[in-house]
Design an enzyme around this catalytic site. Structure first.
Site, PDB file in Angstrom:
ATOM      1  N   LYS A  85       0.844  -1.194   0.000  1.00  0.00           N
ATOM      2  CA  LYS A  85       0.000   0.000   0.000  1.00  0.00           C
ATOM      3  C   LYS A  85       0.879   1.243   0.000  1.00  0.00           C
ATOM      4  O   LYS A  85       1.789   1.370   0.814  1.00  0.00           O
ATOM      5  CB  LYS A  85      -0.894   0.015   1.239  1.00  0.00           C
ATOM      6  CG  LYS A  85      -1.794   1.233   1.333  1.00  0.00           C
ATOM      7  CD  LYS A  85      -2.662   1.145   2.593  1.00  0.00           C
ATOM      8  CE  LYS A  85      -3.614   2.305   2.693  1.00  0.00           C
ATOM      9  NZ  LYS A  85      -4.459   2.219   3.900  1.00  0.00           N
ATOM     10  N   SER A 111      -1.682   2.317 -17.782  1.00  0.00           N
ATOM     11  CA  SER A 111      -0.897   2.058 -16.584  1.00  0.00           C
ATOM     12  C   SER A 111      -0.814   3.242 -15.640  1.00  0.00           C
ATOM     13  O   SER A 111      -1.395   4.298 -15.878  1.00  0.00           O
ATOM     14  CB  SER A 111       0.519   1.589 -16.923  1.00  0.00           C
ATOM     15  OG  SER A 111       1.247   2.650 -17.504  1.00  0.00           O
ATOM     16  N   THR A 132      -5.174  -1.035 -12.637  1.00  0.00           N
ATOM     17  CA  THR A 132      -4.257  -0.837 -13.753  1.00  0.00           C
ATOM     18  C   THR A 132      -2.976  -1.585 -13.394  1.00  0.00           C
ATOM     19  O   THR A 132      -3.000  -2.465 -12.536  1.00  0.00           O
ATOM     20  CB  THR A 132      -4.028   0.668 -14.028  1.00  0.00           C
ATOM     21  OG1 THR A 132      -3.270   0.817 -15.236  1.00  0.00           O
ATOM     22  CG2 THR A 132      -3.365   1.380 -12.882  1.00  0.00           C
ATOM     23  N   TYR A 133      -1.869  -1.266 -14.039  1.00  0.00           N
ATOM     24  CA  TYR A 133      -0.611  -1.923 -13.708  1.00  0.00           C
ATOM     25  C   TYR A 133       0.499  -0.887 -13.578  1.00  0.00           C
ATOM     26  O   TYR A 133       0.403   0.224 -14.092  1.00  0.00           O
ATOM     27  CB  TYR A 133      -0.248  -2.995 -14.752  1.00  0.00           C
ATOM     28  CG  TYR A 133      -0.028  -2.454 -16.142  1.00  0.00           C
ATOM     29  CD1 TYR A 133       1.244  -2.091 -16.575  1.00  0.00           C
ATOM     30  CD2 TYR A 133      -1.098  -2.294 -17.022  1.00  0.00           C
ATOM     31  CE1 TYR A 133       1.445  -1.583 -17.850  1.00  0.00           C
ATOM     32  CE2 TYR A 133      -0.902  -1.789 -18.293  1.00  0.00           C
ATOM     33  CZ  TYR A 133       0.367  -1.435 -18.701  1.00  0.00           C
ATOM     34  OH  TYR A 133       0.564  -0.924 -19.965  1.00  0.00           O
ATOM     35  N   GLY A 179      -3.390   6.619 -20.164  1.00  0.00           N
ATOM     36  CA  GLY A 179      -4.466   6.006 -20.934  1.00  0.00           C
ATOM     37  C   GLY A 179      -5.825   6.329 -20.347  1.00  0.00           C
ATOM     38  O   GLY A 179      -6.053   7.424 -19.820  1.00  0.00           O
ATOM     39  N   ALA A 180      -6.738   5.381 -20.417  1.00  0.00           N
ATOM     40  CA  ALA A 180      -8.123   5.605 -19.976  1.00  0.00           C
ATOM     41  C   ALA A 180      -8.195   6.035 -18.511  1.00  0.00           C
ATOM     42  O   ALA A 180      -9.074   6.818 -18.138  1.00  0.00           O
ATOM     43  CB  ALA A 180      -8.942   4.340 -20.191  1.00  0.00           C
ATOM     44  N   ALA A 181      -7.281   5.558 -17.677  1.00  0.00           N
ATOM     45  CA  ALA A 181      -7.283   5.932 -16.254  1.00  0.00           C
ATOM     46  C   ALA A 181      -7.087   7.431 -16.060  1.00  0.00           C
ATOM     47  O   ALA A 181      -7.488   7.982 -15.034  1.00  0.00           O
ATOM     48  CB  ALA A 181      -6.206   5.150 -15.507  1.00  0.00           C
TER      49      ALA A 181
END
Length: 116
Positions: free
Chosen positions: A9, A25, A57-58, A73-75
């Site tokens: 975390k 990502s 995501t990664y 990207g989309a995030a």
């Protein structure tokens, strides 16, 4: 039986960038990746404290010591630079192993995204 438990975390870092035109990502300062026991390309959950968004995501490595936290990207549509987020990863393990397991939790400075 296997269960999913918190592995890592990063508690309360500030988004520095949002890059819609990247392939995807979250870019994280490599110092934070190491301190949180994350691995490049590992799946993570991102929790946005500002708007309540939660998505996965990664991880990709950002420049060490830069404090970068960039959603790609989309995030990038789910955050704004300046938003405070929490980054989590989970691991599957045997229920008995999980009883003794302790996650790695780090608390960076929210203003700089660097460790104290």
């Amino acid at each position: 039986m296997y269960i999913e438990v918190l592995k890592s975390k990063i508690h309360r870092v500030t988004v520095t960038e949002a890059n819609l035109n990247y392939i995807g990502s979250i870019t994280i300062d490599e110092d934070l990746i190491d301190a949180a026991n994350l691995i490049e390309y590992e799946k993570v959950w991102v929790l946005n404290n500002n708007n309540g968004e939660r998505f996965e995501t990664y991880v990709i490595k950002g420049v060490r010591g830069s404090g970068v936290i960039c959603l790609n990207g989309a995030a990038a549509r789910r955050v704004q630079p300046g938003d405070v987020i929490i980054i989590l990863s989970y691991a599957m393990m045997d229920a008995e192993e999980a009883k003794a397991f302790r996650p790695t939790i780090i608390f960076p400075n929210t203003a700089t995204n660097r460790l104290p």
